[in-house]
Design an enzyme around this catalytic site. Sequence first.
Site, PDB file in Angstrom:
ATOM      1  N   SER A 288       0.733  -1.485   0.034  1.00  0.00           N
ATOM      2  CA  SER A 288       0.192   0.176   0.210  1.00  0.00           C
ATOM      3  C   SER A 288       0.778   1.360   0.007  1.00  0.00           C
ATOM      4  O   SER A 288       0.972   1.399  -0.465  1.00  0.00           O
ATOM      5  CB  SER A 288      -0.958  -0.160   1.033  1.00  0.00           C
ATOM      6  OG  SER A 288      -1.985   0.858   1.058  1.00  0.00           O
ATOM      7  N   ASP A 299       9.574   5.337 -10.273  1.00  0.00           N
ATOM      8  CA  ASP A 299       9.356   6.450 -11.751  1.00  0.00           C
ATOM      9  C   ASP A 299       9.912   7.469 -11.403  1.00  0.00           C
ATOM     10  O   ASP A 299      10.243   7.439 -12.700  1.00  0.00           O
ATOM     11  CB  ASP A 299       7.867   6.350 -11.173  1.00  0.00           C
ATOM     12  CG  ASP A 299       6.593   5.097 -11.135  1.00  0.00           C
ATOM     13  OD1 ASP A 299       7.333   4.082 -11.755  1.00  0.00           O
ATOM     14  OD2 ASP A 299       5.576   5.646 -11.372  1.00  0.00           O
ATOM     15  N   LYS A 313      -0.570  -4.575  -3.319  1.00  0.00           N
ATOM     16  CA  LYS A 313      -1.824  -3.822  -2.751  1.00  0.00           C
ATOM     17  C   LYS A 313      -1.726  -2.178  -3.592  1.00  0.00           C
ATOM     18  O   LYS A 313      -1.926  -1.309  -2.612  1.00  0.00           O
ATOM     19  CB  LYS A 313      -2.272  -3.582  -1.677  1.00  0.00           C
ATOM     20  CG  LYS A 313      -3.345  -2.953  -0.408  1.00  0.00           C
ATOM     21  CD  LYS A 313      -3.418  -3.264   0.672  1.00  0.00           C
ATOM     22  CE  LYS A 313      -4.212  -2.850   1.002  1.00  0.00           C
ATOM     23  NZ  LYS A 313      -4.897  -1.027   0.745  1.00  0.00           N
TER      24      LYS A 313
END
Length: 547
Positions: A288, A299, A313
């Site tokens: 999460s 990224d 998740k």
Amino acid sequence: MKKVLLGGLIVVLVASAATLRQNDKYFEILKNLDIFATMYKEVNANYVDDLNPNTLMRTGIDAMLTSLDPYTVYYSEDQIEDVRTENTGQFGGIGAIIGERNGGQVTVVLPNKGYPAEKAGLKRGDVILEIDGIDVSNDYDKAGLYLRGQTASSIKIKIDRPGQGPMDFDVEFERIELPNVPYSGMVNDQVGYIKLTGFREDAGKEVRNALRDLKKEGATSVILDLRDNGGGLLNEAVNISNIFLDKGELVVTTKGKLDEMNATYKTLNAATDTDIPLAVLINSSSASASEIVAGVMQDYDRGVLIGRKSYGKGLVQRTLPLSYNSQMKVTIAKYYTPSGRCIQAIDYSTRNADGSVGKIADSLKTAFKTNNGRLVYDGGGIDPDFDVNRMRFSPVAIGLLSEDLIFRFGNEYQAQVGEIEDAATYQVSEEVYNAFKTWVADKEFTYSHPLHDEIESLKRAADEAGELSKIAEQLDILEKSLAKDVSADLDKAKEEIMFLLKEEFVIRQFFEPGRVEASFGFDEDIHRAIEVLSDQNLYQQTLSGNL
């Protein structure tokens, strides 16, 4: 004019069809509620055995929600306090981890430094016998109930300390606030380390302060440990990302069925440090909010990820109030990292034994690109840039841990170890190791060679095929060769055993921070992170995608 009328008619028909579909859905909901209520009443009235209506209803609710995903759950009124504690990390208590040891004894597993239990004198290994005169021996649930209460009150705890006998302690209840960063420190002269265990309120502030302190101590690079961190508040994931990314950068996008659930979250403040080399540790229990932070760092090519694939998740939950003071946590959206990927596991139910995502077919994955053009994928967790095999203890070490023998030896031998000066550098002596071997020699504990299970499977298969007699003699020889020799098996696993003994003795004196420091020399993820951070060519080439 006819075209205008025809266009208007089509719009009306489309709108009417949508309204009908919506009305049909509401009708189905009402119809099924009526069916369920009738069935529930008739089962309770007519079933041959007496039923507990609360238990029956809870079974139905849990089964219904489980069919959706693992994260949409119902909380009854008596669970709300535990939920509040989980979300905020705050409760009235004594500040100690309590568990069952040695056949169900209610035991102090770890007092937290600076909290009431430690200040009153409770120690690891103390067996709790009574609380305010009420017998709680071998009753963990009852003990847990009495060990939480209103702040500014106190309780009397009677314990049995191994080797010393019964003792009484007066312990104050205090407001317990669990830190998000239970430890930060230097792993060597240049590399700092931050252990983040939660994303509760102020998590970003705690990480920021830890980073600033480490830089003052000389850290030129930093490890952010998100292993076994199941996540928490979304805004704290944004705040932690903001420590390493400047103002205005996209962190996460949420997309749900309702328009109000669609949102983008960007960094709001100036970064604390956009340049310090960063290694983020993840494993199959990083979930999460942990995956948001790890995914964002990957990224933007802001840091390298080290460890194992994360949990997967990528769903957002919201807690909704229900009648009779109950609540439901329901999935309302999916989240997407800045590259556009959703890391939610495609299959909710199929996971490996360690909780990690099972293998996903390449045809089911979509490729995305980081800022520097590195390929990353969706469909099931975040892949690390440097994969490190999970540390696996030997069967004999697992047997010792499962029977609490390391813990019990620590109870009896702590006095002989004496004062430990430094948790990170302390080493268990040969004398202590040999004392443990002697002590454990007459203790019963079970373990088996991993091949024993394979042999049993082979036996069953051969028996079903009618061929067992042909290989029975060879299998007997193989089994005898694998027969356990505790002393020899301990020596084969000596490095592991000495680490476990070190951890046991250190935690009794230095508490949780000591346990973390004791692990530095045995933690392959940290070793790999130090190697990468110490090799700036490797670090920069990894982030640029030139490897």
